[in-house]
Design an enzyme around this catalytic site. Sequence first.
Site, PDB file in Angstrom:
ATOM      1  N   PRO A 111       0.856  -1.197   0.000  1.00 14.27           N
ATOM      2  CA  PRO A 111       0.000   0.000   0.000  1.00 14.27           C
ATOM      3  C   PRO A 111       0.885   1.239   0.000  1.00 14.27           C
ATOM      4  CG  PRO A 111      -0.280  -1.296   2.027  1.00 14.27           C
ATOM      5  CD  PRO A 111       0.733  -1.978   1.197  1.00 14.27           C
ATOM      6  N   HIS A 112       0.522   2.219  -0.800  1.00 14.97           N
ATOM      7  CA  HIS A 112       1.354   3.419  -0.892  1.00 14.97           C
ATOM      8  C   HIS A 112       0.483   4.638  -1.149  1.00 14.97           C
ATOM      9  CE1 HIS A 112       1.174   1.443  -4.840  1.00 14.97           C
ATOM     10  NE2 HIS A 112       1.190   2.641  -5.378  1.00 14.97           N
TER      11      HIS A 112
END
Length: 162
Positions: free
Chosen positions: A66-67
């Site tokens: 996740p970013h």
Amino acid sequence: MNLIAPLLSPDNVLVDLDASSKKRVFEQAGLIFENNQSIGRSVVFDSLFARERLGSTGLGQGVAIPHGRIKGLKEATGAVIRLSTPIPFDAPDGKPVSLLFVLLVPEQATEHHLQLLSELAQLFSDAAFRERVAEATDAAAVHALFTTWGTAHAADQRRAAL
């Protein structure tokens, strides 16, 4: 060269988190960054969920990256979260996720952001690395695996070539 080592603080490694959903994991990520980098937890949470709505950041093989982009952030930072029980993540292989690298980058980051994601994808494609992370006994051991990966990976490749 390991691009991940400089952005992963030992305090940003959490092992055996008990979380039941993406939402709970993103809330915990928000707490990590709020406590250790003074980035508001709601800013982190909102950024991660906004990106996730575009498509799952699950890679497969039990891994997700996740970013999100954070306004005002000066340089990229990351956190590793290993879950005690895998959670659904809409990964391409349909497998639940138990290992996450949460990456936050400055709002305007482009090339460096892509380089970081590329290195993380390469790192997580290494089955032996994933196994060592899964078997690591504590956060310090997990941190060491991530920060020494480039060196160990290069040595493994040299041995394999011989």
